[in-house]
Design a protein around this motif. Sequence first.
Motif: not given
Length: 553
Positions: A119-123, A201-207
């Motif tokens: 759960n990071d910001n790796r996109q 809406d949410n997946i960025a919170r899951f990397g």
Amino acid sequence: MTPLNRRAFLAQVSLTTAALSVPQFGFSSAGRPPEFTETEIIHGRIRGTRQDGVNIFKGIPYGGRISGDRRFRRPAPLEPWTGVRDTLQVGPPAIQAPRRNEPAPAEDCLFLNVWTPANDNRQRPVMFYSHGGGFVIGSGASASQDGSNLARNFDVVVVQTNHRLGLLGFLYLDELAGSDYAGSGNMGMLDIVDGLKWVHDNIARFGGDPANVMIFGESGGGAKTSCLYTMPSAAPYFNKASIESGPGVRMTPKEVAAETTAMLLNKLNIAPKDWRKLLEVPAADLLTIQAKLPSVAPFVAKNNKKPLMDRRAGGFAPVVDGVVLPHHPFDPAAPALSRNKPLLVGWNEDEYTFFAWERKDTEFAKLDFEGLQKRLDPQYGEDTPKIIAAYRNANPNASAPEIFVAVSSITMMGLGSVDIAEKKVKQNGAPVYLYNFGYKSEKKIPGTDYPMGTPHAMDISFKFNNEIPPRDGSAPKESFFGGNRPERFAASHNFAELWTTFAKTGKPAARNAPAWPAYNLKTRPTMRISEQCEVITNRFSEELLMWRSIGRL
């Protein structure tokens, strides 16, 4: 017993619960206490587990109540929660027969599962899977499609939903019930769209990267993907797609769906003006009634020649209502809405052996060529001699059972896949890539000496990279369909790498596979996926020429 074909595949797949409840794989590390991880999403904070380098969140609600006065309608708003909500167990599947290792099916079933490396910001690219089972069974928790290995080994985020199925997901009430029930014949598909919106809406919170989402699905999930590829409400939420052994060329016309609704009301002794009584019938009773109606509406030919023309009343599947599903997914052409979205499409070489296994059909394996003629006659009539002649000429060493399997497999899933690929090419938009899965399992169909080969549904565990040696170093167990040969591990890696590279870039590629050219109408390149991959030009050219000549492609 007449051979199956793609007009009836959803009807048959809807009965195959065993294939969707295969034994659990050894994904977690035995003996280790679970590690927990938390993250914040729009509706509140959730707690999942971390296992062998993968964060897993199961049973996340993505929609509100769909029972009571919300039956056959859009979900009630999902209420935020306070504190930390455990998302450690899968949510209940849609109403159907009980499923092994899952909660009891329930009407309120809008839950999804997420697998992510961190759960990071790796996109990372997001792979959004729709389960199989026609449109009447299945869930996002089937063991063969566990997303852990894809996330761990290929650095992607995997999401799978439960959504409404069968009568509760696809009963067409638009003409009886008014504006509150607009789109009722596609509630199951709109649930999946809600899952895609949740990802956005949410997946960025899951990397994950909400701007790089691939939708894919096998069998009924392939047909769902075909519909999503056509739906305006889904279009903003995905970038590429894969339709696997489930070519959804046409869906249910609303006139046929209305006949099905009338049939249901008649069986329940409910007058059309009293349709609201449907809201009071227990879900279990609706499931019982559903089983008494004709099975999931098969495709029927108007002239007994051209396939994929109409559906008979009685089954439940997406409805071409002109709004939610504006038109048939790939008839008369590929949807303009997704012109610029790359597409994968294909099928397994021996689709029929799954159905032989499921239906306990051992007679096909005893066929001689005279028996082959008799077996195919009910389906193909006067065209049977042409079909047999074309297949014997193209495959001179093939036995009668082998030709039967080849004919049945390509008519079930192959002709529709080729049709989709050709129509996509004619758009002159994003590329389409055609494949055949060909890894051969040595397992025998019970009661015969005929090997499973590459049956329907075997690709699921392969594409999810779930055909791998145990992580604890113990001896590998026999695969449910894939058998014991160690070559299956290489085939699984190839399949998973091709799919995850497509998710990342829009072009499928793997280190141990040749370059995969986009499909075209001249050389017609097809990737054959196995322990050794190869590109075959004009594959099945003689057979496809014959199918075209008799008006079935």
